[in-house]
Scaffold this active site. Structure first.
Site, PDB file in Angstrom:
ATOM      1  N   SER A 103       0.829  -1.211   0.000  1.00 36.44           N
ATOM      2  CA  SER A 103       0.000   0.000   0.000  1.00 36.44           C
ATOM      3  C   SER A 103       0.860   1.257   0.000  1.00 36.44           C
ATOM      4  O   SER A 103       0.541   2.241  -0.678  1.00 36.44           O
ATOM      5  CB  SER A 103      -0.932   0.010   1.215  1.00 36.44           C
ATOM      6  OG  SER A 103      -1.914  -0.996   1.108  1.00 36.44           O
ATOM      7  N   GLY A 142      -5.794  12.205  -1.514  1.00 38.23           N
ATOM      8  CA  GLY A 142      -6.991  12.510  -0.740  1.00 38.23           C
ATOM      9  C   GLY A 142      -8.245  12.537  -1.592  1.00 38.23           C
ATOM     10  O   GLY A 142      -8.531  13.555  -2.241  1.00 38.23           O
ATOM     11  N   LEU A 143      -8.993  11.441  -1.579  1.00 37.63           N
ATOM     12  CA  LEU A 143     -10.268  11.376  -2.293  1.00 37.63           C
ATOM     13  C   LEU A 143     -11.403  11.009  -1.341  1.00 37.63           C
ATOM     14  O   LEU A 143     -12.390  11.727  -1.221  1.00 37.63           O
ATOM     15  CB  LEU A 143     -10.190  10.369  -3.437  1.00 37.63           C
ATOM     16  CG  LEU A 143     -11.471  10.186  -4.267  1.00 37.63           C
ATOM     17  CD1 LEU A 143     -11.849  11.478  -4.990  1.00 37.63           C
ATOM     18  CD2 LEU A 143     -11.319   9.035  -5.262  1.00 37.63           C
ATOM     19  N   GLU A 145     -13.799  10.563   1.789  1.00 40.57           N
ATOM     20  CA  GLU A 145     -14.173  11.449   2.892  1.00 40.57           C
ATOM     21  C   GLU A 145     -14.937  10.680   3.958  1.00 40.57           C
ATOM     22  O   GLU A 145     -15.384   9.552   3.712  1.00 40.57           O
ATOM     23  CB  GLU A 145     -15.020  12.607   2.360  1.00 40.57           C
ATOM     24  CG  GLU A 145     -14.280  13.482   1.369  1.00 40.57           C
ATOM     25  CD  GLU A 145     -15.039  14.727   0.965  1.00 40.57           C
ATOM     26  OE1 GLU A 145     -14.432  15.584   0.310  1.00 40.57           O
ATOM     27  OE2 GLU A 145     -16.237  14.848   1.323  1.00 40.57           O
ATOM     28  N   SER A 150     -17.680   5.476  -1.737  1.00 47.87           N
ATOM     29  CA  SER A 150     -18.042   4.979  -3.066  1.00 47.87           C
ATOM     30  C   SER A 150     -18.735   6.035  -3.925  1.00 47.87           C
ATOM     31  O   SER A 150     -18.965   5.798  -5.112  1.00 47.87           O
ATOM     32  CB  SER A 150     -18.968   3.757  -2.933  1.00 47.87           C
ATOM     33  OG  SER A 150     -18.302   2.695  -2.274  1.00 47.87           O
ATOM     34  N   ALA A 255      -4.113   2.002  -9.633  1.00 49.92           N
ATOM     35  CA  ALA A 255      -3.813   1.411  -8.332  1.00 49.92           C
ATOM     36  C   ALA A 255      -4.483   0.048  -8.175  1.00 49.92           C
ATOM     37  O   ALA A 255      -3.902  -0.881  -7.602  1.00 49.92           O
ATOM     38  CB  ALA A 255      -4.258   2.353  -7.220  1.00 49.92           C
ATOM     39  N   GLN A 292      -6.356 -37.083   2.869  1.00 48.86           N
ATOM     40  CA  GLN A 292      -7.069 -36.661   1.659  1.00 48.86           C
ATOM     41  C   GLN A 292      -7.707 -35.282   1.809  1.00 48.86           C
ATOM     42  O   GLN A 292      -7.649 -34.461   0.887  1.00 48.86           O
ATOM     43  CB  GLN A 292      -8.128 -37.704   1.291  1.00 48.86           C
ATOM     44  CG  GLN A 292      -7.541 -39.021   0.823  1.00 48.86           C
ATOM     45  CD  GLN A 292      -8.622 -40.023   0.451  1.00 48.86           C
ATOM     46  OE1 GLN A 292      -9.813 -39.721   0.495  1.00 48.86           O
ATOM     47  NE2 GLN A 292      -8.200 -41.221   0.090  1.00 48.86           N
ATOM     48  N   GLU A 376     -10.374   1.184  -2.523  1.00 48.40           N
ATOM     49  CA  GLU A 376     -10.245   1.392  -3.964  1.00 48.40           C
ATOM     50  C   GLU A 376     -11.312   0.613  -4.742  1.00 48.40           C
ATOM     51  O   GLU A 376     -11.053   0.036  -5.788  1.00 48.40           O
ATOM     52  CB  GLU A 376      -8.827   1.033  -4.418  1.00 48.40           C
ATOM     53  CG  GLU A 376      -7.797   1.949  -3.773  1.00 48.40           C
ATOM     54  CD  GLU A 376      -6.380   1.685  -4.219  1.00 48.40           C
ATOM     55  OE1 GLU A 376      -6.198   1.212  -5.352  1.00 48.40           O
ATOM     56  OE2 GLU A 376      -5.460   1.963  -3.425  1.00 48.40           O
TER      57      GLU A 376
END
Length: 397
Positions: A103, A142-143, A145, A150, A255, A292, A376
């Protein structure tokens, strides 16, 4: 009749022979990052995770810069100019050590540096990119909040011009990797002309980045809130080419591509731990790997792990050819992160009670991936991206 060619030996570490698809330079870059992570991260990561710290992050950043891992797929301004596949291989090796380390690199290169490289002015590129590529300056993005993750179109952070032409920024950003150690922040804000990106030196008056504590995931990672209180920036702080949501969303696509690879690193580490444990742990007089049910688990884990690596490789080749669509990146993130979590959880069952111990990487990877699953782009968002692409119908509204 000519004799059949001799088949290569089966390699449990590469059962599909994916390495045959890689060039010598690809392998060299992968091995360089793997060696760095083994030397600098793996001996300490359990302690860092338990303490909830990433000590020496600035030194680590400089070391990552010295091996060309920061902004490595970007061209010029001190960046390595690696291929998308090479960048992906680096992400896989970094996340095999820890998601927090990947990250750090992903936010630096694929978000902050990528935004400046793609949307910035030549002056902005020259000012920031060489130092960021060297790890001398750490960046953040910074996107998100507190009330808008979303739904970034409705972000509340805003920027207004004053009478002298400067910009005045106000707002808050949340869950920002690298925030409190960054020297520069790429901040997205509402303006009278729509959403724009701004290059914000973090020593600007009114800017603060309190660190977020008490996390149970990505503990060996710096996560912060960004607070912008009448932050004054010059007119040329705006990214000239980054108008509208197209800007931040294209950064996220880049990203997310790294996550497609990185999640398989976490899965590989957990799978390898499970295989070694199954071969050495004895119950009822023999190794549990000889039963198994355990072999069925290992086989299913191997299938999903290496399918995921093949998918990442395919998307990387498409990106290198300029043919990778955002919907295809959503395909990769949705599949690979979900499968990686399932591999970690299955590995935990093989290790039994030892699976929750930090002596093994499994639970650490599993809890980290719970964050990777939703940051993301949540599962639901990527499902809707694919649903729209498959049907032509928009279910977002």
């Amino acid at each position: 009749m000519a004799a059949s060619p001799k088949l290569p030996a089966f390699d449990p570490a590469d059962p599909l022979g994916v390495d045959d698809l890689l060039e010598p330079e690809d392998l060299a870059i992968r091995d360089t990052v793997r060696t760095w992570a083994a030397d600098r991260v793996l001996p300490h990561i359990a302690d860092w995770y338990e303490r909830g710290e990433l000590p020496g992050i600035r030194e680590l950043a400089r070391e990552l810069g010295s091996i060309g891992a920061l902004g490595m797929s970007l061209q010029g301004h001190g960046c390595a100019g690696a291929t998308a596949v090479q960048y992906g291989l680096a992400c896989l090796e970094l996340e095999a050590a820890d998601s927090g380390i990947r990250s750090l690199v992903s936010v630096q290169g694929s978000l902050a540096m990528y935004a400046i490289h793609r949307f910035g002015s030549e002056e902005q590129k020259q000012t920031w990119l060489p130092r960021m590529a060297a790890g001398e300056v750490i960046g953040c993005f910074g996107l998100t909040e507190p009330d808008h993750g979303s739904d970034p179109a409705n972000m509340r952070t805003h920027a207004k011009r004053d009478a002298g032409g400067d910009w005045i920024l106000n707002g808050r950003k949340m869950w920002i990797t690298n925030g409190s150690v960054a020297g520069v922040a790429v901040v997205w804000a509402q303006t009278e002309d729509g959403i724009r990106g701004f290059v914000v030196p973090t020593d600007s008056s009114g800017f603060s980045a309190p660190e977020i504590k008490h996390k149970w995931s990505l503990r060996a990672s710096v996560t912060s809130e960004l607070v912008l209180d009448d932050v004054r920036l010059p007119a040329d702080a705006v990214l000239p080419q980054g108008a509208g949501l197209r800007g931040p969303l294209s950064c996220l696509t880049h990203a997310r591509y790294g996550i497609v690879w990185g999640s398989m690193g976490a899965a590989r580490s957990s799978f390898e731990a499970a295989v070694e444990y199954a071969k050495s742990r004895e119950q009822f007089g023999r190794p549990i790997g000889g039963f198994q049910l355990t072999q069925a688990k290992l086989a299913d884990m191997a299938v999903e792990l290496h399918k995921g690596i093949l998918l990442a490789h395919h998307l990387g080749r498409r990106m290198d050819a300029g043919r990778l669509r955002p919907e295809q990146v959503s395909f990769g993130k949705l599949n690979n992160v979900r499968e990686a979590i399932d591999i970690c959880r299955t590995a935990r069952t093989i290790l039994g009670a030892n699976g929750i111990s930090l002596e093994y990487p499994v639970m650490r990877h599993a809890t980290n991936l719970e964050s990777v699953l939703t940051y993301e782009g949540t599962v639901e968002m990527h499902q809707l991206v694919l649903g729209k692409a498959l049907t032509g119908l928009d279910a977002f509204r």
